[in-house]
Write an enzyme that holds these catalytic residues in place. Sequence first.
Site, short mmCIF file in Angstrom:
data_model
loop_
_atom_site.label_atom_id
_atom_site.label_comp_id
_atom_site.label_asym_id
_atom_site.label_seq_id
_atom_site.Cartn_x
_atom_site.Cartn_y
_atom_site.Cartn_z
N PHE A 76 79.59 -27.36 6.33
CA PHE A 76 78.13 -27.25 6.41
C PHE A 76 77.55 -27.78 5.10
CE2 PHE A 76 74.00 -25.16 6.72
CZ PHE A 76 73.69 -25.39 8.04
N HIS B 181 68.90 -15.45 6.44
CA HIS B 181 70.29 -15.88 6.66
C HIS B 181 70.97 -16.23 5.34
CE1 HIS B 181 73.60 -17.41 9.02
NE2 HIS B 181 73.57 -18.55 8.35
#
Length: 155
Positions: A22, A88
Amino acid sequence: MNRVEGKLAGDGLKVAIVTSRFNEFITDRLTEGAVQALVRHGVDEANITSVATPGCLEIPLVVKKLIDKGGNHAVIALGAVIRGATPHFEYVAAESAKGLASISLSSGVPVINGILTTDSIEQAVERAGSKGGNKGASSAAAAVEMASLIDQIGS
């Protein structure tokens, strides 16, 4: 007084690098910096294992599996968690850090947390090889030094 310090001499060390895919445009640069630094400090490139995970939350499990398998003197965790508009960021940053610290403490193997936690993409770029240096390279130096230190202290 007898002061014990790790040395930046990686001869004979085996080191694993676990990198999140990511934000790959950042994490690829971190991995490159780590490999270059390990080699510069004497680690044979054949003794470096690189493993990719989908994201940062998956890194602690892979680190644990590598340590359980044995053979690594240190493991480096690399990733990039960039703050967004939701909470998050806090969960990923905190849980990955807690997982890595727990594994290092329970295993006795140095686990270096090189996961960037930044407020912006620009900050991440700065820490992946521009004016802020390369956190992958500094994490690799810490891995070599900690492996040496742990070896000197003994079990």
